[in-house]
Design an enzyme around this catalytic site. Structure first.
Site, PDB file in Angstrom:
ATOM      1  N   GLU A  62      -1.343   0.971   5.547  1.00 12.77           N
ATOM      2  CA  GLU A  62      -0.663   1.089   6.849  1.00 12.77           C
ATOM      3  C   GLU A  62      -1.013  -0.106   7.730  1.00 12.77           C
ATOM      4  O   GLU A  62      -0.172  -0.597   8.485  1.00 12.77           O
ATOM      5  CB  GLU A  62      -1.038   2.397   7.542  1.00 12.77           C
TER       6      GLU A  62
ATOM      7  N   TRP B 122       7.889  -1.140   5.508  1.00 11.61           N
ATOM      8  CA  TRP B 122       7.078  -0.354   4.578  1.00 11.61           C
ATOM      9  C   TRP B 122       7.546  -0.579   3.147  1.00 11.61           C
ATOM     10  O   TRP B 122       6.760  -0.513   2.205  1.00 11.61           O
ATOM     11  CB  TRP B 122       7.131   1.132   4.943  1.00 11.61           C
TER      12      TRP B 122
ATOM     13  N   TYR C  71       9.534   7.799  -2.776  1.00 10.48           N
ATOM     14  CA  TYR C  71       8.347   7.936  -1.929  1.00 10.48           C
ATOM     15  C   TYR C  71       8.532   9.085  -0.935  1.00 10.48           C
ATOM     16  O   TYR C  71       7.640   9.926  -0.752  1.00 10.48           O
ATOM     17  CB  TYR C  71       8.099   6.625  -1.190  1.00 10.48           C
TER      18      TYR C  71
END
Length: 201
Positions: free
Chosen positions: A59, A67, A37
């Site tokens: 988010e 995350w 990522y």
């Protein structure tokens, strides 16, 4: 060209060598999900209403969580939320909301799910490209920003993210605080917070 492993001492919070020897932002060295990522997505410009809506939703769902949790559930999120196609999500019903709350593949938080559906309904009333234009209107001048050398120099929010969050809320969006919006700005390339010595910068 073969990259030789980095053996020099790095400052605390500074770019760290990954398994391939390349210097990366510390969070982007491992596990493999993060590294991929970090190397291929984070900080690269993202455009398009649906794409930005997706990032804003994710988010928001990440708030209070790792995350990595969201990243590993992203495929399930896309399946559950009709690939984050704004008009499709805007048509979701109470039955869809109950379906989402029962979906173990995503984060089952009632407030976050409600906000995602609300935000799609708001954005569906806008013209094509309006969300994209609004978000990118708040991108700061890159020349005015010094490259951070350590993670301690990376802010959690900025005047621009605070202003964008305020404008989104004014227009009816929910779950879009300055920190969440700044995470969006970082992820979607409105700002470049790769550390100065990170190879992706």
């Amino acid at each position: 060209m073969t990259t030789e492993p980095v053996t020099a001492t790095v400052p605390e919070g500074g770019a760290q060598p990954g398994p391939d020897g390349r210097l990366r932002c510390p969070w982007g060295t491992a596990p493999e999900d993060y590294a991929a990522y970090h190397d291929t997505e984070w900080g690269r410009p993202v455009h398009g209403d649906d794409a930005l809506y997706e990032r804003l939703c994710l988010e928001g769902f990440q708030s209070g969580l790792s995350w990595l949790t969201i990243l590993r559930k992203r495929t399930a999120f896309r399946a559950a939320f009709a690939d984050f196609h704004i008009p499709a999500v805007a048509r979701f019903t109470e039955d869809d909301e109950r379906r989402l709350l029962a979906d173990s593949g995503i984060v089952r938080n009632r407030a976050k799910i409600s906000a995602a559906l609300n935000n799609a309904r708001v954005a569906a009333e806008w013209g094509p490209g309006e969300l994209d234009r609004l978000v990118w209107l708040y991108a700061p001048d890159p020349a005015a920003r010094r490259a951070p050398r350590t993670t301690a120099e990376v802010p959690g929010s900025t005047p621009e993210s605070t202003a964008l969050a305020k404008e989104l809320k004014k227009r009816g969006f929910r779950f879009v605080g300055p920190t969440t919006v700044y995470a969006l700005m970082q992820a979607c390339g409105l700002v470049n917070d790769h550390l100065a010595e990170c190879w992706c910068r």
